[in-house]
Design an enzyme around this catalytic site. Structure first.
Site, PDB file in Angstrom:
ATOM      1  N   ASP A  80       0.847  -1.205   0.000  1.00  0.00           N
ATOM      2  CA  ASP A  80       0.000   0.000   0.000  1.00  0.00           C
ATOM      3  C   ASP A  80       0.869   1.236   0.000  1.00  0.00           C
ATOM      4  O   ASP A  80       1.697   1.415   0.897  1.00  0.00           O
ATOM      5  CB  ASP A  80      -0.918  -0.011   1.230  1.00  0.00           C
ATOM      6  CG  ASP A  80      -2.112  -0.928   1.039  1.00  0.00           C
ATOM      7  OD1 ASP A  80      -2.358  -1.783   1.890  1.00  0.00           O
ATOM      8  OD2 ASP A  80      -2.784  -0.790  -0.009  1.00  0.00           O
TER       9      ASP A  80
ATOM     10  N   ASP B  87     -10.491  -5.159  -1.746  1.00  0.00           N
ATOM     11  CA  ASP B  87      -9.412  -4.680  -0.897  1.00  0.00           C
ATOM     12  C   ASP B  87     -10.005  -3.877   0.257  1.00  0.00           C
ATOM     13  O   ASP B  87     -10.613  -2.837   0.055  1.00  0.00           O
ATOM     14  CB  ASP B  87      -8.480  -3.794  -1.737  1.00  0.00           C
ATOM     15  CG  ASP B  87      -7.269  -3.352  -0.964  1.00  0.00           C
ATOM     16  OD1 ASP B  87      -6.453  -2.603  -1.528  1.00  0.00           O
ATOM     17  OD2 ASP B  87      -7.131  -3.755   0.205  1.00  0.00           O
TER      18      ASP B  87
END
Ligand code: DX5
Length: 220
Positions: free
Chosen positions: A34, A169
């Site tokens: 991320d 996600d």
């Protein structure tokens, strides 16, 4: 192919190194890094590609850019362990240009959509896209509850991207993974539900639940 993808959403180099070594010790094929720099989302994550390269990672990385994406940003991720680059449709006026830059780098391309962005917005670009990623939470933080509208959004994503990868996600865990896979997600990113304690058994349970639900869904 159904895949559980553990995420790396960390604030420091030390935590990044230890997450990479945890994942490398288990039968994990993919991880999601991320990347947040405080622009598109308020949080900032550790995401130095040189440092990660120094860790000699053995698993495949997809990079989730929660940033205002540019072609320069894309070129930073040229490393061999980066297999896929996912950007947010909301962060560029030129998605085709970004998709081309990813293709020229020899990587797979993914488009991510925030919960408030209509799934159909990605439709014009899916011919150039491997993965359509549907956020199950507001991007930027782990440990949030799954937004209920994620399931119908995944069903629509699978309809408009029938032969590609549909990814979810955020908010995926042992309680939600089956309904998410049954809705059409074959790639499921998981962060807080995959902590070091009991990693291997949780990873196996998640994989079995997702695989069974994806292969035998109630009618979508
Ligand atoms: C959220 C990130 C997710 C996050 C998932 O902005 O994109 O990858 O790490 O965390 P959980 O699984 O805890 O929702």
């Amino acid at each position: 192919m159904v895949e559980i993808i553990p995420s790396i959403l960390v604030p420091t180099a030390a935590k990044c190194r230890s997450r990479i070594s945890l994942l490398s010790r288990h039968e994990v094929a993919w991880t999601q890094l991320d990347v947040a720099d405080g622009t598109f989302v308020p949080t900032q994550t550790f995401h130095d590609p040189e440092f990660i390269d120094g860790c000699k990672p053995r698993l495949a990385f997809e990079v989730h850019l929660m940033t205002n994406v540019t072609t320069d940003e894309i070129s930073r991720w040229h490393y061999p362990w980066v297999k896929k680059i996912i950007f947010h449709l909301e962060t560029t006026q030129e998605p085709r240009r970004i998709l081309q830059a990813i293709g020229q780098l020899g990587k797979l391309a993914g488009i991510a959509l925030n919960p408030e962005t209509p799934v159909e917005a990605a439709q014009p670009f899916l011919g150039l896209t491997d993965t359509l990623l549907i956020m199950g939470v507001k991007p930027g933080w782990g440990g949030q509850p799954l937004l209920p509208e994620t399931v119908p959004r995944l069903k629509l994503a699978r309809q408009i991207h029938p032969h590609g990868n549909v990814e979810v996600d955020g908010g995926a865990n042992l309680a939600t993974v089956a309904q998410l896979a049954a809705a059409g997600a074959n790639l499921l990113v998981i962060g807080s539900a995959l902590h070091p304690k009991g990693f291997s058994s949780t990873f196996q349970q998640l994989t079995t639940l997702a695989h069974d639900a994806y292969q035998n869904p109630p009618s979508r």
